[in-house]
Design a protein around this motif. Structure first.
Motif, PDB file in Angstrom:
ATOM      1  N   UNK A 110     -12.666   2.342  -0.710  1.00  0.00           N
ATOM      2  CA  UNK A 110     -11.802   2.786   0.379  1.00  0.00           C
ATOM      3  C   UNK A 110     -10.455   3.279  -0.122  1.00  0.00           C
ATOM      4  N   UNK A 111      -9.654   3.800   0.819  1.00  0.00           N
ATOM      5  CA  UNK A 111      -8.326   4.336   0.512  1.00  0.00           C
ATOM      6  C   UNK A 111      -7.251   3.375   1.003  1.00  0.00           C
ATOM      7  N   UNK A 141     -11.827   1.971  -5.092  1.00  0.00           N
ATOM      8  CA  UNK A 141     -10.590   1.755  -4.332  1.00  0.00           C
ATOM      9  C   UNK A 141      -9.526   2.740  -4.816  1.00  0.00           C
ATOM     10  N   UNK A 142      -9.044   3.572  -3.906  1.00  0.00           N
ATOM     11  CA  UNK A 142      -8.119   4.647  -4.279  1.00  0.00           C
ATOM     12  C   UNK A 142      -6.764   4.468  -3.578  1.00  0.00           C
ATOM     13  N   UNK A 143      -5.679   4.433  -4.382  1.00  0.00           N
ATOM     14  CA  UNK A 143      -4.338   4.331  -3.802  1.00  0.00           C
ATOM     15  C   UNK A 143      -3.827   5.717  -3.426  1.00  0.00           C
ATOM     16  N   UNK A 144      -3.589   5.939  -2.135  1.00  0.00           N
ATOM     17  CA  UNK A 144      -3.129   7.242  -1.648  1.00  0.00           C
ATOM     18  C   UNK A 144      -1.616   7.395  -1.783  1.00  0.00           C
ATOM     19  N   UNK A 145      -0.890   6.283  -1.651  1.00  0.00           N
ATOM     20  CA  UNK A 145       0.582   6.336  -1.718  1.00  0.00           C
ATOM     21  C   UNK A 145       1.135   4.969  -2.094  1.00  0.00           C
ATOM     22  N   UNK A 146       2.256   4.990  -2.813  1.00  0.00           N
ATOM     23  CA  UNK A 146       2.972   3.762  -3.169  1.00  0.00           C
ATOM     24  C   UNK A 146       4.455   4.050  -2.983  1.00  0.00           C
ATOM     25  N   UNK A 164       1.137   8.057   7.043  1.00  0.00           N
ATOM     26  CA  UNK A 164      -0.032   8.321   7.909  1.00  0.00           C
ATOM     27  C   UNK A 164      -0.155   9.800   8.278  1.00  0.00           C
ATOM     28  N   UNK A 165       0.984  10.479   8.364  1.00  0.00           N
ATOM     29  CA  UNK A 165       0.942  11.926   8.649  1.00  0.00           C
ATOM     30  C   UNK A 165       0.322  12.688   7.486  1.00  0.00           C
ATOM     31  N   UNK A 166       0.661  12.245   6.259  1.00  0.00           N
ATOM     32  CA  UNK A 166       0.127  12.912   5.058  1.00  0.00           C
ATOM     33  C   UNK A 166      -1.292  12.448   4.737  1.00  0.00           C
ATOM     34  N   UNK A 167      -1.583  11.177   5.039  1.00  0.00           N
ATOM     35  CA  UNK A 167      -2.893  10.582   4.719  1.00  0.00           C
ATOM     36  C   UNK A 167      -3.455   9.836   5.937  1.00  0.00           C
ATOM     37  N   UNK A 168      -4.098  10.556   6.845  1.00  0.00           N
ATOM     38  CA  UNK A 168      -4.604   9.878   8.048  1.00  0.00           C
ATOM     39  C   UNK A 168      -5.802   8.944   7.776  1.00  0.00           C
ATOM     40  N   UNK A 169      -6.436   9.109   6.618  1.00  0.00           N
ATOM     41  CA  UNK A 169      -7.668   8.348   6.334  1.00  0.00           C
ATOM     42  C   UNK A 169      -7.410   7.102   5.494  1.00  0.00           C
TER      43      UNK A 169
END
Length: 257
Positions: A110-111, A141-146, A164-169
């Motif tokens: 998951x993200x 497991x993928x980190x979308x943002x930190x 959430x605007x940049x990464x809705x998933x």
């Protein structure tokens, strides 16, 4: 932090001392002013929750030079010879436990997003590293943002909303403290994603414990500020009475909730 301060002061008073609480509001300049006042006013010991692991060292050394022992509670300073002792949450091990539960809850795929605390606080990095020591072993497991939200609930809500605007998933969010976990949860509620995204915190704050039982937040790491505060006050009392052989660091266990 309020509980930590009040517990330390209450224990000091129970041991027969006068106690005064100073709030530096995470500001090293204000903290320096407080140390000047404390030293000039003739206090016998300082029970200390630092604003910055590096930035607070000079204040600790100044107090030591003036003959005022410093006992760190919960937040570390990067000096072994400055404080008389440091009584600290075992943030790394606590975050390892959260990391294991996190991977189970996401079934190893998951993200996710990570919200960091204050970048100058060692707890921020101990929690992040403990978490990643587990989670990074799972390529699914993928980190979308930190991003840092400074341990602050309102800032965490704003940061999470922009993420959430940049990464809705997003499937989950790991937060370096419970204030940020509540802020992230509020952002998810306003985005209609609260039932789809698992939130993980760290602290054991009362509102988050309630949220876990209400199935809103997934988990947190329970710290024990009472233990840290009372140990610091007890040590200060023993120092004033002549003891000098204190352990430099005492780790206090963190429990997964």
């Amino acid at each position: 932090f309020v509980f930590l301060a009040e517990t330390a002061a209450a224990k000091a008073k129970a041991l027969g001392y006068e106690a005064k609480i100073f709030d530096s509001q995470n500001n090293t300049a204000l903290e320096s002013d407080h140390f000047e006042n404390i030293i000039v006013s003739g206090f016998d010991a300082i029970l200390f929750n630092s604003t910055d692991a590096n930035g607070s060292v000079a204040n600790v050394l100044k107090a030591k030079a003036a003959g005022v022992p410093v006992f760190c509670m919960d937040r570390e300073v990067n000096s072994l010879d400055g404080p008389a002792s440091q009584i600290l949450s075992d943030s790394y091990s606590g975050a390892v436990a959260i990391g294991k539960y996190f991977t189970q809850q996401l079934h190893k795929k998951g993200n996710y997003v990570e919200l960091l605390g204050l970048v100058g606080d060692n707890n921020t990095w101990a929690r992040s590293k403990g978490f990643h020591s587990v989670v990074d072993n799972y390529p699914g497991l993928k980190m979308l943002a930190q991003q840092s939200a400074d341990f602050d609930q309102n800032k965490a809500m704003e940061v999470m909303e922009s993420i959430l605007q940049a990464h809705p998933n997003v499937d989950a969010v790991f937060c370096g403290n419970d204030g940020m976990a509540m802020g992230a949860y509020q952002a998810l509620v306003s985005n209609g994603k609260a039932d789809k995204v698992k939130v993980f915190g760290f602290d054991g704050a009362e509102d988050v414990i309630r949220s876990i039982s209400d199935n809103k937040v997934a988990a947190t790491g329970m710290q024990f500020p009472k233990v840290m505060a009372e140990t610091a006050a007890q040590f200060a009392d023993e120092y004033i009475k002549g003891r000098r052989d204190f352990p430099k660091k005492i780790p206090v266990a963190v429990e997964l909730v």
